[in-house]
Design a protein around this motif. Structure first.
Motif, PDB file in Angstrom:
ATOM      1  N   THR A  33      30.981  59.055  41.974  1.00  0.00           N
ATOM      2  CA  THR A  33      32.410  58.933  41.654  1.00  0.00           C
ATOM      3  C   THR A  33      33.166  60.051  42.361  1.00  0.00           C
ATOM      4  O   THR A  33      33.435  59.955  43.551  1.00  0.00           O
ATOM      5  CB  THR A  33      32.631  58.944  40.133  1.00  0.00           C
ATOM      6  OG1 THR A  33      32.055  60.143  39.567  1.00  0.00           O
ATOM      7  CG2 THR A  33      31.988  57.720  39.485  1.00  0.00           C
ATOM      8  N   THR A  34      33.485  61.116  41.636  1.00  0.00           N
ATOM      9  CA  THR A  34      34.118  62.292  42.255  1.00  0.00           C
ATOM     10  C   THR A  34      33.123  63.447  42.237  1.00  0.00           C
ATOM     11  O   THR A  34      32.188  63.454  41.423  1.00  0.00           O
ATOM     12  CB  THR A  34      35.375  62.721  41.482  1.00  0.00           C
ATOM     13  OG1 THR A  34      34.976  63.141  40.152  1.00  0.00           O
ATOM     14  CG2 THR A  34      36.366  61.564  41.369  1.00  0.00           C
ATOM     15  N   THR A  38      30.243  63.767  39.342  1.00  0.00           N
ATOM     16  CA  THR A  38      28.865  63.521  39.754  1.00  0.00           C
ATOM     17  C   THR A  38      28.063  64.815  39.819  1.00  0.00           C
ATOM     18  O   THR A  38      26.927  64.878  39.326  1.00  0.00           O
ATOM     19  CB  THR A  38      28.834  62.791  41.110  1.00  0.00           C
ATOM     20  OG1 THR A  38      29.609  61.596  41.022  1.00  0.00           O
ATOM     21  CG2 THR A  38      27.414  62.434  41.506  1.00  0.00           C
TER      22      THR A  38
END
Length: 290
Positions: A33-34, A38
């Motif tokens: 994800t970001t 993460t």
């Protein structure tokens, strides 16, 4: 004493702990994800092993900076994933874990795994391609990655269109490069359905094999490796290899005598474990060489 493995993929991160013989003690997967989300999960996973962790091997989606004397060594650089652009991957981990870290591309890590413990074992020159959502390639010569100012981007080699293929290509940079014509999304856009939904005798597989044969042809003429390994989800189609051999023979037209194709162009012996075992091997070897 344990070693850490991080396969940082564009869709998911696979983290693992293993020993020096590559026995996997624990493995987990997190969605990509970001970095904030993460990497928090990644760090939490390895913290459980902090007292026995010897080193970490990282194979990341890219492009990445691989030069140790660069101010941005250990960074993911110009990725299309906006949240990860110019992200200090290794530096973030180093803030928490004071251990050696090996840093390379995800496909290099898979190549190393096959070289150490799979289809490339015992050979001096090995090339590995992942054919999946994208296409990437890595090459090893005597255990050293083939690199120069950066890591190879062999998945973006240009290929000729199949005579029956009017598809314009799916790569936003090069349209009709190997990835643009032969990665999973290209198969789906051309055929109107996902590759795993196509029948084994669908003519789209002949088109796919033609592009993969060009990949093997170009690799053969540029590097003359001992072994070309084609991995990734697309290569789980069992009928593909035979079609690749036929197209490769036609393209080469007797110009270079290669090893027997069934032993020269192969699929990974380690399957989906190639990247994890490669990262564990890089972690182990970074400790040996540190």
């Amino acid at each position: 004493m344990v070693y850490g493995s991080i396969e940082a993929g564009g869709t998911k991160f696979v983290c693992a702990i293993g020993d020096g013989d590559f026995n996997i003690k624990e493995r987990v997967s997190f969605p990509t994800t970001t970095p904030e989300e993460t990497m928090k999960l990644v760090i939490e996973f390895f913290k459980k092993y902090q007292n026995e962790l010897e080193s970490i091997g990282i194979g990341s989606f890219g492009p990445i900076d691989i030069h140790r004397d660069s101010p941005t060594y250990g960074y993911i650089t110009s990725t299309p994933k906006l949240a990860w652009q110019n992200y200090d991957f290794v530096g973030t981990l180093k803030e928490v874990f004071d251990v050696p870290m090996a840093w390379t591309t995800d496909v290099n890590a898979a190549c190393y795994g096959e070289y150490i413990a799979g289809a490339g074992q015992g050979f001096s020159s090995v090339v590995y391609y992942t054919v999946g959502t994208g296409i990437g390639g890595g090459a090893l010569q005597d255990g050293v990655f083939v690199e120069g100012f950066s890591h190879p981007e062999m998945g973006h080699m240009l290929v000729r269109n199949h005579p029956d293929d009017s598809f314009e290509g799916n790569c936003p940079f090069h349209k009709t490069c190997l990835e643009g014509m032969a990665a999973g999304p290209a198969i789906e856009k051309r055929a109107g359905k996902k590759g795993q939904e196509l029948a084994e005798d669908d003519p789209n597989w002949d088109i796919e094999a033609y592009y993969l044969a060009q990949c093997a042809y170009n690799t053969t003429l540029m590097l003359s490796p001992d072994k070309i390994i084609l991995g990734g989800g697309v290569m789980k189609q069992k009928q593909l290899l035979g079609k690749v051999y036929k197209a490769f023979d036609e393209l080469m037209n007797g110009y270079v005598k290669t090893p027997k194709l069934e032993e020269y162009i192969v699929t990974p012996e380690l399957g989906d474990n190639a990247g994890t075992i490669g990262c564990l091997a890089l972690a182990r070897d970074s400790k040996l060489h540190s």
